[in-house]
Design a protein around this motif. Sequence first.
Motif, short mmCIF file in Angstrom:
data_model
loop_
_atom_site.label_atom_id
_atom_site.label_comp_id
_atom_site.label_asym_id
_atom_site.label_seq_id
_atom_site.Cartn_x
_atom_site.Cartn_y
_atom_site.Cartn_z
N ALA A 67 0.90 -1.23 -0.16
CA ALA A 67 0.00 0.09 -0.12
C ALA A 67 1.03 1.06 0.00
O ALA A 67 0.56 2.14 -0.79
N MET A 68 1.86 1.24 0.70
CA MET A 68 2.82 2.42 0.72
C MET A 68 3.55 2.53 -0.69
O MET A 68 3.68 3.60 -1.05
N CYS A 69 4.06 1.53 -1.20
CA CYS A 69 4.45 1.74 -2.32
C CYS A 69 3.52 2.07 -3.64
O CYS A 69 4.01 3.14 -4.44
N TRP A 70 2.44 1.65 -3.44
CA TRP A 70 1.46 2.02 -4.53
C TRP A 70 0.91 3.60 -4.34
O TRP A 70 0.62 4.27 -5.17
N GLY A 71 1.09 3.83 -2.98
CA GLY A 71 0.43 5.21 -2.61
C GLY A 71 1.71 6.25 -3.07
O GLY A 71 1.51 7.31 -3.72
N CYS A 72 3.00 5.78 -3.19
CA CYS A 72 3.97 6.52 -3.57
C CYS A 72 3.88 6.72 -4.97
O CYS A 72 4.12 7.59 -5.76
N ILE A 77 2.95 10.19 -9.92
CA ILE A 77 1.98 10.19 -11.43
C ILE A 77 1.32 11.24 -11.04
O ILE A 77 1.26 12.06 -12.14
N THR A 78 0.56 11.75 -9.87
CA THR A 78 -0.07 12.88 -9.82
C THR A 78 0.76 13.91 -9.98
O THR A 78 0.38 15.10 -10.70
N PHE A 79 1.91 13.99 -9.43
CA PHE A 79 2.82 15.02 -9.32
C PHE A 79 3.26 15.29 -10.96
O PHE A 79 3.63 16.43 -11.26
N GLN A 80 3.59 14.41 -11.52
CA GLN A 80 4.13 14.40 -12.89
C GLN A 80 3.03 15.21 -13.74
O GLN A 80 3.37 15.97 -14.42
#
Length: 130
Positions: A67-72, A77-80
Amino acid sequence: MADSLDMDNRDPNNLNDHVKVCFEDVLAEPEGAHSINCVWSLSYSCFTGWRNCCYAMYSVLYGCPLAMCWGCEFAEITFQHVWQITPCLRIWMINLGCAQKFFGTCVNCCLAPICEAGGMFFNNVRVKNT
């Protein structure tokens, strides 16, 4: 975003309908090839018990780290999109908008009269089948 976590319906958008696996979806004996009832019943208990036990164990061991990896990943993706992709697309739309006006004007001034004249020339052509 949901304001609260629904502990009963954990897949409200039915994202994982394809992994709803029950005993009957995996094992089935056709008519005429039935095992002894106690074997079939024990197989059901073993399948569901081990499936639930292993899933719980995997969830405990890997659920939070994944969950932590997918959150990152989704944060990246959102940041990009916010800081890179959308501004680049906006630049392209602004610059190509000018090019579109330029080439549209050229087509309307040079090519449109030729096409219009050709259309008027061939407007009176009649084809008759005899």
